[in-house]
Design a protein around this motif. Structure first.
Motif, PDB file in Angstrom:
ATOM      1  N   ALA A 250       0.834  -1.200   0.000  1.00 20.31           N
ATOM      2  CA  ALA A 250       0.000   0.000   0.000  1.00 20.31           C
ATOM      3  C   ALA A 250       0.869   1.249   0.000  1.00 20.31           C
ATOM      4  N   ASN A 251       1.930   1.235   0.803  1.00 19.54           N
ATOM      5  CA  ASN A 251       2.837   2.379   0.841  1.00 19.54           C
ATOM      6  C   ASN A 251       3.547   2.569  -0.493  1.00 19.54           C
ATOM      7  N   ARG A 252       3.888   1.454  -1.138  1.00 16.32           N
ATOM      8  CA  ARG A 252       4.571   1.533  -2.430  1.00 16.32           C
ATOM      9  C   ARG A 252       3.668   2.173  -3.480  1.00 16.32           C
ATOM     10  N   GLN A 253       2.376   1.862  -3.437  1.00 18.44           N
ATOM     11  CA  GLN A 253       1.434   2.475  -4.373  1.00 18.44           C
ATOM     12  C   GLN A 253       1.353   3.978  -4.154  1.00 18.44           C
ATOM     13  N   VAL A 254       1.267   4.391  -2.903  1.00 20.28           N
ATOM     14  CA  VAL A 254       1.188   5.817  -2.589  1.00 20.28           C
ATOM     15  C   VAL A 254       2.455   6.517  -3.061  1.00 20.28           C
ATOM     16  N   ARG A 255       3.603   5.913  -2.765  1.00 19.88           N
ATOM     17  CA  ARG A 255       4.880   6.509  -3.150  1.00 19.88           C
ATOM     18  C   ARG A 255       5.011   6.593  -4.668  1.00 19.88           C
ATOM     19  N   SER A 256       4.589   5.550  -5.356  1.00 22.81           N
ATOM     20  CA  SER A 256       4.682   5.528  -6.808  1.00 22.81           C
ATOM     21  C   SER A 256       3.785   6.593  -7.441  1.00 22.81           C
ATOM     22  N   ARG A 257       2.563   6.697  -6.971  1.00 22.22           N
ATOM     23  CA  ARG A 257       1.640   7.700  -7.508  1.00 22.22           C
ATOM     24  C   ARG A 257       2.153   9.112  -7.242  1.00 22.22           C
ATOM     25  N   THR A 258       2.760   9.302  -6.079  1.00 21.15           N
ATOM     26  CA  THR A 258       3.311  10.613  -5.743  1.00 21.15           C
ATOM     27  C   THR A 258       4.462  10.958  -6.675  1.00 21.15           C
ATOM     28  N   ARG A 259       5.369  10.017  -6.873  1.00 21.48           N
ATOM     29  CA  ARG A 259       6.520  10.265  -7.737  1.00 21.48           C
ATOM     30  C   ARG A 259       6.080  10.537  -9.168  1.00 21.48           C
ATOM     31  N   THR A 260       5.090   9.785  -9.644  1.00 19.42           N
ATOM     32  CA  THR A 260       4.586   9.990 -10.996  1.00 19.42           C
ATOM     33  C   THR A 260       3.979  11.379 -11.132  1.00 19.42           C
ATOM     34  N   ALA A 261       3.216  11.803 -10.139  1.00 18.91           N
ATOM     35  CA  ALA A 261       2.592  13.129 -10.183  1.00 18.91           C
ATOM     36  C   ALA A 261       3.655  14.222 -10.185  1.00 18.91           C
ATOM     37  N   VAL A 262       4.710  14.047  -9.398  1.00 18.40           N
ATOM     38  CA  VAL A 262       5.778  15.045  -9.350  1.00 18.40           C
ATOM     39  C   VAL A 262       6.522  15.083 -10.680  1.00 18.40           C
ATOM     40  N   LYS A 263       6.767  13.920 -11.280  1.00 22.34           N
ATOM     41  CA  LYS A 263       7.449  13.882 -12.576  1.00 22.34           C
ATOM     42  C   LYS A 263       6.617  14.571 -13.649  1.00 22.34           C
TER      43      LYS A 263
END
Length: 74
Positions: free
Chosen positions: A5-18
């Motif tokens: 679950a944390n990995r999904q949140v982190r991934s979505r955050t990184r994608t949004a920042v990129k």
């Protein structure tokens, strides 16, 4: 389960920042402001869930807004 679950949140955050960063490089516009706002929302969400450190989230938000404001003044 928590790690996934944390990995999904982190991934979505990184994608949004990129996406926000690439929009900022391309130039100003409504889509750029929307991308930055979405990235800030994701950073806040990750911060509130404890996935991203609060200072890291604040630093990233500050950098995005600094870049966005620089585009607006030119």
């Amino acid at each position: 389960r928590r790690r996934l679950a944390n990995r999904q949140v982190r991934s979505r955050t990184r994608t949004a920042v990129k996406r926000a960063t690439s929009a900022l490089v391309d130039g100003a516009g409504e889509q750029t402001a929307a991308a930055v706002a979405y990235a800030i929302s994701k950073l806040d969400r990750g911060n509130s869930k404890g996935v991203i450190h609060r200072n890291a989230a604040a630093r990233t938000k500050s950098r995005l807004m600094k870049h966005l404001n620089a585009l607006g003044t030119e």
